[in-house]
Design an enzyme around this catalytic site. Structure first.
Site, mmCIF file in Angstrom:
data_model
loop_
_atom_site.group_PDB
_atom_site.id
_atom_site.type_symbol
_atom_site.label_atom_id
_atom_site.label_comp_id
_atom_site.label_asym_id
_atom_site.label_seq_id
_atom_site.Cartn_x
_atom_site.Cartn_y
_atom_site.Cartn_z
ATOM 1 N N CYS A 79 0.861 -1.188 0.000
ATOM 2 C CA CYS A 79 0.000 0.000 0.000
ATOM 3 C C CYS A 79 0.894 1.234 0.000
ATOM 4 C CB CYS A 79 -0.962 0.036 1.175
ATOM 5 S SG CYS A 79 -2.185 1.378 1.003
ATOM 6 N N CYS A 197 -0.203 3.815 -7.260
ATOM 7 C CA CYS A 197 -1.199 3.194 -6.387
ATOM 8 C C CYS A 197 -1.179 1.705 -6.646
ATOM 9 C CB CYS A 197 -2.589 3.760 -6.689
ATOM 10 S SG CYS A 197 -3.928 2.923 -5.792
ATOM 11 N N GLN A 199 -3.553 -0.318 -6.069
ATOM 12 C CA GLN A 199 -4.894 -0.816 -6.360
ATOM 13 C C GLN A 199 -5.358 -0.470 -7.772
ATOM 14 O OE1 GLN A 199 -6.938 -2.975 -5.324
ATOM 15 N NE2 GLN A 199 -8.927 -2.236 -4.632
#
Length: 249
Positions: A79, A197, A199
């Protein structure tokens, strides 16, 4: 045959790092003898806000401990913005702390963070100035840009797609990225961060944007894969991974 266990500490709503990193390492299996298995532990997070990210980071020690029970060979904190939202240089403190957790469990494991991997990957490319695409709201995007700049890397143009729901981030079509980059100023940068990122999917667009811009293109997932291979002392050539995974760096 060498089998390598790859551990990932992931946000509970993340579905992309457990897709893109295995895809990259499985592509590597086509040209190299090592084989990989994948194992994850999850930190609770649904919305990409500074408050939720800080709470989530508090779970990372537990996740590292759980993964060390499986005796994984390398561990990635998947993350980027959670690390960067905790203050300048936090990727170093996080990796050191999590590695200490594994050592206390008699399973000392190399630990890398996607945030640190991105910074190191940009440096490895020799890039002094980058353009950046993020899915985050503008305040978090500016925080990411500031973090990168604090590491001595200039950031030129950047785009915040302003998607706050983490599952919506995962649903963003990576084929939108070439058009997004085409509307950005990239002539004055050395490289492009296509997804700052873990994600937001981008793997399928990496080589396309490299051809479009004639610049090296990197993402959080590509950089994390590169850093894992470096930590394992393995060659970093991965088909379809762009310049950073060309085996040169």
């Amino acid at each position: 045959m060498t089998i390598i266990r790859v551990g990932q500490i992931v946000p509970s709503s993340n579905i992309t790092m457990e897709t893109e990193i295995p895809a990259l390492l499985k592509a590597r299996e086509l040209i190299a003898p090592e084989r990989f298995t994948f194992h994850s532990s999850r930190m609770r997070m649904k919305h990409v806000t500074k408050e939720e990210l800080a709470r989530m980071d508090g779970d990372s020690d537990r996740c590292a401990l759980e993964l060390s029970d499986a005796r994984v060979d390398v561990m990635g904190y998947a993350c980027l913005v959670a690390i960067m939202s905790m203050g300048h240089g936090y990727h170093r403190a996080s990796a050191e702390r999590l590695q200490a957790v594994t050592a206390q469990n008699d399973a000392k494991t190399p630990v890398i963070t996607s945030a640190g991997a991105l910074v190191d990957g940009i440096r490895a490319l020799g890039a002094k100035r980058v353009a950046v695409v993020t899915p985050y709201m503008k305040p978090l995007t500016e925080l990411v840009v500031d973090y990168i700049r604090n590491e001595g890397i200039e950031v030129g143009d950047y785009r915040a797609l302003e998607i706050s729901d983490n599952l919506a981030v995962a649903a963003h079509d990576p084929m939108n990225l070439p058009e997004i980059v085409a509307k950005m100023r990239t002539d004055d940068v050395d490289a492009i961060v296509l997804s700052a990122c873990v994600q937001m999917p981008s793997l399928s667009a990496i080589t396309m944007v490299e051809a479009q811009t004639r610049k090296p293109v990197v993402s959080a997932a590509v950089a994390t894969t590169w850093a894992m291979l470096k930590a394992l002392n393995l060659p970093t050539r991965v088909p379809g991974g762009g310049a950073l995974l060309s085996g040169v760096y």
